[in-house]
Write a protein that holds these residues in place. Structure first.
Motif, PDB file in Angstrom:
ATOM      1  N   ASP A   1      30.046  33.654  47.133  1.00 43.14           N
ATOM      2  CA  ASP A   1      29.630  34.944  47.263  1.00 43.14           C
ATOM      3  C   ASP A   1      29.104  35.130  48.406  1.00 43.14           C
ATOM      4  OD1 ASP A   1      28.722  37.571  46.679  1.00 43.14           O
ATOM      5  OD2 ASP A   1      27.082  36.844  45.241  1.00 43.14           O
TER       6      ASP A   1
ATOM      7  N   ARG B   1      29.377  38.492  42.817  1.00 49.97           N
ATOM      8  CA  ARG B   1      30.531  38.399  42.405  1.00 49.97           C
ATOM      9  C   ARG B   1      31.402  37.770  43.567  1.00 49.97           C
ATOM     10  NH1 ARG B   1      30.277  44.597  41.732  1.00 49.97           N
ATOM     11  NH2 ARG B   1      31.010  44.538  43.729  1.00 49.97           N
TER      12      ARG B   1
ATOM     13  N   ASP C   1      34.855  38.221  45.539  1.00 54.02           N
ATOM     14  CA  ASP C   1      36.097  39.385  45.410  1.00 54.02           C
ATOM     15  C   ASP C   1      36.672  39.607  46.799  1.00 54.02           C
ATOM     16  OD1 ASP C   1      34.028  40.843  46.500  1.00 54.02           O
ATOM     17  OD2 ASP C   1      33.885  42.280  45.021  1.00 54.02           O
TER      18      ASP C   1
ATOM     19  N   GLY D   1      37.057  36.063  41.741  1.00 50.69           N
ATOM     20  CA  GLY D   1      37.095  36.643  40.292  1.00 50.69           C
ATOM     21  C   GLY D   1      35.685  36.303  39.608  1.00 50.69           C
TER      22      GLY D   1
ATOM     23  N   SER E   1      33.106  39.050  38.002  1.00 56.76           N
ATOM     24  CA  SER E   1      33.603  40.445  37.708  1.00 56.76           C
ATOM     25  C   SER E   1      33.513  40.951  36.143  1.00 56.76           C
ATOM     26  CB  SER E   1      35.085  40.273  38.082  1.00 56.76           C
ATOM     27  OG  SER E   1      35.343  40.001  39.494  1.00 56.76           O
TER      28      SER E   1
END
Length: 76
Positions: free
Chosen positions: A24, A30, A32, A73, A76
């Motif tokens: 992260d 998260r 992503d 992911g 999430s």
């Protein structure tokens, strides 16, 4: 004297950031596309305190990229 730091955190305006997701880079809890972009844009840079250096080894490289990809992911 020998100074050894353990359990150190980079402090932002919001305070100490701790995340549950490895990889992260943005500190939002998260993993992503935003984290992937941070690592890709800083890829090849070195020095401590880089946002894309998710494994904190002083350089943004394939190891950081793999951490983001393997944990994509999370949160999430």
């Amino acid at each position: 004297y020998i100074i050894s730091l353990q359990g150190a955190y980079f402090v932002s305006e919001q305070g100490c950031q701790t995340t549950q997701c490895e990889g992260d880079a943005t500190g939002d809890g998260r993993v992503d596309d935003a984290d992937l972009l941070v690592v890709l844009f800083q890829f090849g840079e070195f020095g401590f305190g880089l946002q894309g250096d998710v494994n904190n080894d002083g350089r943004v490289d394939d190891a950081d990229l793999l951490l983001v990809l393997f944990n994509f992911g999370c949160g999430s």
